[in-house]
Design a protein around this motif. Structure first.
Motif, PDB file in Angstrom:
ATOM      1  N   GLY A 233      77.786  -3.498 118.180  1.00 52.02           N
ATOM      2  CA  GLY A 233      77.413  -2.176 117.690  1.00 52.02           C
ATOM      3  C   GLY A 233      78.624  -1.388 117.228  1.00 52.02           C
ATOM      4  O   GLY A 233      78.566  -0.680 116.211  1.00 52.02           O
TER       5      GLY A 233
ATOM      6  N   ARG B 233      77.614   5.250 118.771  1.00 52.27           N
ATOM      7  CA  ARG B 233      76.163   5.379 118.743  1.00 52.27           C
ATOM      8  C   ARG B 233      75.588   3.973 118.739  1.00 52.27           C
ATOM      9  O   ARG B 233      76.148   3.078 118.105  1.00 52.27           O
ATOM     10  CB  ARG B 233      75.700   6.097 117.473  1.00 52.27           C
ATOM     11  N   VAL B 234      74.477   3.774 119.400  1.00 48.61           N
ATOM     12  CA  VAL B 234      73.854   2.448 119.431  1.00 48.61           C
ATOM     13  C   VAL B 234      73.127   2.253 118.104  1.00 48.61           C
ATOM     14  O   VAL B 234      72.154   2.953 117.822  1.00 48.61           O
ATOM     15  CB  VAL B 234      72.883   2.316 120.615  1.00 48.61           C
TER      16      VAL B 234
ATOM     17  N   SER C 263      70.943   0.259 115.026  1.00 46.79           N
ATOM     18  CA  SER C 263      69.859  -0.699 114.887  1.00 46.79           C
ATOM     19  C   SER C 263      70.369  -1.782 113.945  1.00 46.79           C
ATOM     20  O   SER C 263      70.650  -1.510 112.778  1.00 46.79           O
ATOM     21  CB  SER C 263      68.634  -0.005 114.292  1.00 46.79           C
TER      22      SER C 263
ATOM     23  N   ARG D 182      83.451  -0.651 126.890  1.00 46.07           N
ATOM     24  CA  ARG D 182      83.238  -0.520 128.334  1.00 46.07           C
ATOM     25  C   ARG D 182      83.682   0.831 128.859  1.00 46.07           C
ATOM     26  O   ARG D 182      83.041   1.403 129.738  1.00 46.07           O
ATOM     27  CB  ARG D 182      83.957  -1.627 129.100  1.00 46.07           C
TER      28      ARG D 182
ATOM     29  N   GLU E 170      77.996   4.051 125.838  1.00 49.79           N
ATOM     30  CA  GLU E 170      76.842   4.294 126.696  1.00 49.79           C
ATOM     31  C   GLU E 170      76.300   2.966 127.205  1.00 49.79           C
ATOM     32  O   GLU E 170      76.796   1.903 126.861  1.00 49.79           O
ATOM     33  CB  GLU E 170      75.768   5.048 125.899  1.00 49.79           C
ATOM     34  N   ARG E 171      75.245   3.033 127.963  1.00 49.70           N
ATOM     35  CA  ARG E 171      74.717   1.861 128.643  1.00 49.70           C
ATOM     36  C   ARG E 171      74.315   0.735 127.696  1.00 49.70           C
ATOM     37  O   ARG E 171      74.587  -0.422 127.939  1.00 49.70           O
ATOM     38  CB  ARG E 171      73.518   2.288 129.469  1.00 49.70           C
ATOM     39  N   ARG E 172      73.670   1.045 126.576  1.00 48.33           N
ATOM     40  CA  ARG E 172      73.174   0.000 125.672  1.00 48.33           C
ATOM     41  C   ARG E 172      74.157  -0.350 124.572  1.00 48.33           C
ATOM     42  O   ARG E 172      73.858  -1.163 123.704  1.00 48.33           O
ATOM     43  CB  ARG E 172      71.857   0.454 125.051  1.00 48.33           C
ATOM     44  N   MET E 173      75.322   0.234 124.579  1.00 47.93           N
ATOM     45  CA  MET E 173      76.308  -0.014 123.531  1.00 47.93           C
ATOM     46  C   MET E 173      76.944  -1.386 123.716  1.00 47.93           C
ATOM     47  O   MET E 173      77.219  -1.809 124.834  1.00 47.93           O
ATOM     48  CB  MET E 173      77.382   1.074 123.564  1.00 47.93           C
ATOM     49  N   SER E 174      77.184  -2.066 122.602  1.00 47.14           N
ATOM     50  CA  SER E 174      77.819  -3.379 122.651  1.00 47.14           C
ATOM     51  C   SER E 174      78.988  -3.396 121.683  1.00 47.14           C
ATOM     52  O   SER E 174      79.135  -2.508 120.840  1.00 47.14           O
ATOM     53  CB  SER E 174      76.824  -4.473 122.263  1.00 47.14           C
TER      54      SER E 174
END
Length: 137
Positions: A114, A78-79, A81, A103, A107-111
């Motif tokens: 995170g 989960r992304v 905050s 990777r 999801e797209r905004r996951m780092s």
């Protein structure tokens, strides 16, 4: 190896027989760990029952694997905050492994930051009470 083959390979045949180096004796614990690794690599798990006879569990179905992947994604990918950020240092191999997970499954905004945040939060939620009790020892 016979002398002809050694000559062909460019090795000089020696008259001495190579002495076998003594191999370290494996402890019971090392043998158990080695057998666990082999079992994990084969995809089967062995559980010890009370009477010490191994019980073989069969492989997990694709449907069960997808469900467990969804649970993993829900828990760790989960992304989050993140406020008041601070740097955290990881070894290259750990960083590469975590980056690969993000990777492949994120999801797209996951780092990767995170993912580390989610892992740390889960760890603290799981062991927070124990850590406080240990602190008072």
């Amino acid at each position: 190896m016979d002398a002809t083959l050694q000559t062909f390979l460019g090795n000089k045949p020696s008259m001495e027989t190579p002495k076998a180096e003594p191999q370290p004796a494996y402890t019971q614990e090392q043998q158990e760990k080695a057998s666990e690794v082999v079992q994990e690599q084969s995809g089967e798990t062995v559980q010890e029952q009370a009477d010490e006879t191994p019980h073989v569990n069969r492989r997990i179905s694709g449907k069960q694997r997808r469900a467990s992947l969804e649970e993993y994604k829900e828990e760790f990918l989960r992304v989050p905050s993140i406020e008041d950020r601070k740097p955290v240092f990881l070894s290259r191999s750990t960083r590469d492994a975590l980056d690969r997970i993000v990777r492949m499954f994120g999801e797209r905004r996951m780092s990767m930051s995170g993912l580390v945040e989610n892992i740390a939060r889960q760890h603290l939620a799981t062991y927070g009470e124990d850590i406080e009790a240990w602190r008072k020892l």
